[in-house]
Design an enzyme around this catalytic site. Structure first.
Site, mmCIF file in Angstrom:
data_model
loop_
_atom_site.group_PDB
_atom_site.id
_atom_site.type_symbol
_atom_site.label_atom_id
_atom_site.label_comp_id
_atom_site.label_asym_id
_atom_site.label_seq_id
_atom_site.Cartn_x
_atom_site.Cartn_y
_atom_site.Cartn_z
ATOM 1 N N ARG A 266 0.827 -1.219 0.000
ATOM 2 C CA ARG A 266 0.000 0.000 0.000
ATOM 3 C C ARG A 266 0.861 1.269 0.000
ATOM 4 N NH1 ARG A 266 -2.102 -0.800 5.017
ATOM 5 N NH2 ARG A 266 -3.094 1.224 4.953
ATOM 6 N N LYS A 267 2.170 1.120 -0.209
ATOM 7 C CA LYS A 267 3.067 2.293 -0.256
ATOM 8 C C LYS A 267 3.012 2.949 -1.637
ATOM 9 C CE LYS A 267 6.024 0.494 3.375
ATOM 10 N NZ LYS A 267 7.338 -0.050 3.779
ATOM 11 N N THR A 268 1.849 3.469 -1.994
ATOM 12 C CA THR A 268 1.635 4.056 -3.306
ATOM 13 C C THR A 268 1.425 5.557 -3.179
ATOM 14 O OG1 THR A 268 -0.713 3.585 -3.029
ATOM 15 C CG2 THR A 268 0.578 1.942 -4.210
#
Lengths: 300, 300, 300, 300, 300, 300
Positions: free
Chosen positions: F148-150
């Site tokens: 989820r590191k977007t």
């Protein structure tokens, strides 16, 4: 499906522009609720790129409603469709009611929403139709009206189904008409005062209805200028006496009389013959039984 | 209302932040639907500027649901409230379930929406609770699940009511899980191919359910790697035989079995004892009876 | 500003919850229109971090309107405010009408919007008040109504200003009342048919107004059941004759009569004494002169 | 209407894609404001299912504006249209300006909005044109600019009308340019400091304007690097002296000079000949008179 | 963390109202993207009802940016927070930068978004700071500007990070300034024509920049009245010659010169000393390395 | 560009309906961010009314991604386009990847957004492809997953680029799967309790993943019924031992094993051969290098 019905179908479709833009938006929201980020199953099935024909069938007997909405859903997705049965008419078991053609993926995506709408709306239309028919047998001019007891977010559809079934939708929202309830009356200190305040506050273009707990209140409201008197929990006999009294006073023509509260299939006919103009019933929209429909998809 | 319940009420209120922001927005939309440009009647009653206490009472016996939503509605309008009964518990006729305090105008504005929600949700919770209780008597681990046959726009509330009644909400939307239906199977040429396509298409984080029309299809789906087999229109006896067969093949532990199609109060117990893990029923959300509640407002 | 007015100010502020939520949203949109991505000038002025008091003054003499909206804008930004003059009352040159306190940056951001609203609304209220006063001198019951000739997006504010000035807002939107125009009549083949269609199509809760080009049409509409007759381009004398005729036929009490078309300050009094109930005028909202107000900001 | 104008009309229509998407959305909002849940009158008239031609006529003489918006409204509803007169040109009484063809129901629905826009925009364009013409007679390079004193929500249309009339729209929003007002100057402690802060805070791509109450402040702002000096309440003579002084100091070329405050038709020409580059006037958008237009609908 | 920094932190927090409303909305959208219908894991953990303190730590060395956004996120959720390090300052490994207190569920929900923002913005600020420092060593007045090569939907944050790092954000959107590119010049037939068209089309409040492929074009643009000349793919030597030429012609003071195209860390210093005012570089926002931060949550 | 690729291009275009409606809306928002109130430069260039062809070229070598989005942008503006290269394939320097035809103004407006998307997505796809290829050389079944590191607001595009590069997108949002982190475990008092709570709280249709800090926790989670074990900061040797142990206990088949934390290009291959099923890496979306593309526009 015979030729003639298909032609009639086209006539119905021309009415489509009746679906107001905000309802189109709502239908889009409904679809988003069901699909959210995507139909991940159908998207995964690579060969499902072709076109197909989907047909919606009635599984039981009901007054058909919701076709206009299904046509709107189809047109929103550039699907062509052929309407095979009229809203407001009886449909029989196994009768096809609409045929939609286009990409099979799209048909699968709109299936659930279309059925959810058509089932609920036809259920309400059927219940309304039955009540109206029963009451009109004893009073051909009686109006059977819905209330605001609708499913949140789905009022437009439920009210329209009532109308298709022969009923009156009544207020869509609190700004449609003044309706002075008992608590309003008590809070301001009497029927006359409440009606006067209402007249002063809103445009002449609005009707004023006033709830009455007794014949005295009813009379007072009429004299104060109310257009409609809502008779709350009057027995049919009370109503008859009130109507009699108004006629004597030459006031019957000045107002509409509406009966409400605890209306059910047992007592509604008695009310219908009591002399009121309107009977309103929450049950039309909160305790109906969904009609049964299904969709069959055949690949081209 | 005793002290203890009021304290418990506070505990429930602390859960309020569970209502997700998009549901808050939806509640606002619901209110707009009902109020539109304004409650012209109440606005016209000039003396109605004071504060009041509104209490919602149950008129019948039901499993309570929808309190969290009413609290959310109240808080959205800066009304204080005191929860007097737990969601998921039985409430009795004439029992007060929540008390709300604030400007009388605001209370009158939120009355109809609050009741419309609490009546529908409690109706669903009650029906679900009854079904679950009946089925668990014969199979304590059985899961009773809802379907996507919900009122458009109102799914969150109906699914949550199912959960309060002890049921499983199942998929909220099409992206929650892969569910391969018969038409998918036919379109791609077989169960194995369909399951493989699904596995390739979605993340490992998603479950895969596959509908089976026969024991052969069921077996094929398990071997292809499905997590759940949806047994469509199997009789309870068919299911028993299938379960037997899977146990022999040492495959019973690898999957969940779900029965669906034509479930009603008559046959559901028989299915519950057939050896499936899950029974899903559309009737939970499309043919419930609304519970009866009303609101009384007392001016300060 | 004396103590008493400040106290009264508080009373007005309690009415604030009259500003409906969708109008709050519109006020936010108005502010976005003016500010877009930010007040880059004020943001650049680093020392401008303190608090200040802004006072809005009237520069001329007018009927005050728009204070409720300015209070709403202030409260949306957590600014405290003190209302110093009543909506609907005359304000004099150099009279302070509202005082707002809070971060100077915020005060500078809302300045233009607040003035733009108060100037336009007070201009309309003043014009309406003058017309109403003039007409009531000859007919104390006359209603002076606005039309739909409002600035797109600003109708709510312009209609409310009409009301503050003593006028009737008339329809806010096309769904407020049935208003059968001449082209409707011609298209369906006559007044009677048009009124009947309208009655069949809408709920009993709606009023029906019908435009009439002649006394014959007017009479026909009344008999068909219209609630209001819109007399289009009738001379005052025509109207007098029509009223006479209705009285003879004992029909005057059954309807409201509205005159419209080419109303201006020269001829409106003549119409007011002609016997109509309502005069509607587009000029109230499309040819008013903005009143002049300014804001002074004093740093704490 | 001659052939040539119709051809020219087509040329104008090709410009349609100028209407930015957010303005299309705003036009939709305007229509919702007017129609809300539906045109219940027209919907009730069952025979009104055919097509028709609507023509908008000028009733007086004015500089035409708002045609592009009406074309956009028409295209949003899939109506075809033929532009018969140019924006920015004079139109005469009884001159047709645009012809729209399509379903009569749709034409009736867009009538009021189209007229409301075209009347207001043409009114502003006419007033602007007259002021520009008058001022350019004495100073052919003068720029007549609008201000932010626009009707909330309607700024785009009012500014565009100013442009059509030959004026300069000035800032659309607070982020268009730095404009240091007197209160900014006072708060930060002087013109030089304010200009420096602005330069540090915003991108080199923005212009900096600074209000000046005296020649000294004006000079200080120029030296600090302002691109524009806003001369607040300078008399024409003050301005002349200031221009003289700047020329002597060889600074006139470095800045634009803008005069503002109390500009009206009486004194504006004097300002125009004073040596300023720009005159800005709030009256262009807050005290114009709407031009008069009407629409005639003829059924096919 | 010493007392003093905490106090300073409070000072930063007072700037919070800088985050414009539309950015607050965007932060809400970002959170919805991450959370969608709910954090189903945390919601399932029943004991997680208490409060906690979350601290964000830097794991490496970077110029800190994004604190204001994290404060905004915290305040949107009614969390209190204490800022421990300044935006624009260097932070060291293991340094705490902000402490947030509130319900543990909320802290877990905002964790990922907060880190995603702070990591990207600090990465950009660091890269910008390094470039600015290097270039200012040779030219203390040089402006290092970003471009429109930003991540779609994230421009505000990336531009703000550039500013925190000492750079100039340049245009936020296409309406911020006229920027005539080569294709515009070619399409209209020359630099002079293009600049003239621009001047006629937009308000005096906008700057005009014009791209030049040669010294001749540059000169032509200046004479036509451009405020800025964008030197496209000029070598540093070309630029020096151009500057020389402008000085001779006494035109250097009339414009800003911007160099662009293929700027990287190797050649940028050479450009900085070439005599231009501005260097713009897409790499600032499209090829930075995210700084590393993490969050630790300690239950109360 | 040869004929064959153009034909294949058409096949890709048929997939266009994959872009879900909410992504279409997001693309519109992206464009608004860039254009805001209008491309004032292009609008000012009057001759720019014709049509043109825009071609996007790759300037380097990369795995192509983002074509579907550019096609969607083009179709949203009624531009025709011809896809010249496949997503997921290598493209070479100077290779044309898509050709778009339509009004030159529109092409200029969509240029920057199209390139911003295609450059970022191709950068991510290339990085993912390289990692997957390297790892599959040692373990052909390994799954390389994103996190989820977007970039906030851009997740859909970054996740889709990962998928085009051969990776697994993992969770799109917090409601996609239960993922019990260490802080959840600690807060509720152990792995078993946490897994049980999760099972009770969510539908059977959701998978449950549980982070483990030790082999003991991993084992406990499997026995409690987790579907996936997330091995946090295990060395490759730790993992090998754990896999060995599970095989002995006959539990390896019951779960998926995912390794995470500090994965980089140096150590990832070692992890790939350790026996895990999945490796997840934040670097795929937060530290990629944008690929280089440009657009050339040729007027018809």
């Amino acid at each position: 499906m015979c030729e003639i019905q298909a032609i009639l179908g086209v006539r119905i479709m021309r009415k489509l522009n009746r679906v107001p833009p905000e309802i189109i938006e709502r239908l889009e929201d409904f679809l988003k609720e069901d699909v959210r980020s995507g139909d991940i199953t159908t998207d995964a099935m690579e060969p499902l790129r072709g076109e197909a024909t989907a047909t919606i069938f009635s599984k039981g007997k009901s007054i058909l409603a919701g076709i206009e909405e299904v046509v709107a859903i189809a047109e929103m997705h550039d699907l062509s469709c052929e309407v095979l049965a009229f809203e407001g008419n009886w449909v029989e078991p196994r009768q096809a009611v609409i045929r939609i053609h286009g990409p099979v993926k799209t048909l699968l995506v709109i299936e659930r929403l279309s059925l959810n709408i058509i089932q609920r709306m036809s259920g309400i239309a059927t219940k309304t139709y039955n009540m109206v028919t029963k009451c009109r047998a004893v009073n051909p001019d009686i109006i059977i009206a819905a209330t605001r007891k609708t499913t949140p977010g789905f009022r437009y559809f439920e009210k329209r189904a009532v109308k298709i079934g022969g009923g009156d939708p009544h207020r869509y929202a609190l700004d449609d008409m003044i309706l002075i309830k008992n608590n309003h009356v008590d809070a301001v200190g009497g029927v006359t005062k409440a009606v006067q305040m209402a007249k002063r506050a809103v445009s002449f273009s609005k009707k004023i209805s006033c709830e009455a707990r007794s014949m005295e209140e009813g009379l007072e409201a009429i004299i104060a200028g109310a257009d409609i008197i809502l008779l709350d929990n009057f027995t049919p006999d009370d109503i008859k006496r009130f109507v009699q009294d108004l006629k004597k006073k030459n006031l019957r023509e000045k107002v509409l009389l509406e009966a409400s509260g605890g209306m059910d299939e047992d007592n509604i006919v008695e009310y219908a013959s009591s002399g009121v103009d309107i009977i309103s019933s929450g049950a039309l929209t909160h305790s109906y039984k969904a009609a049964d429909f299904n969709m069959r998809v055949i690949l081209d």
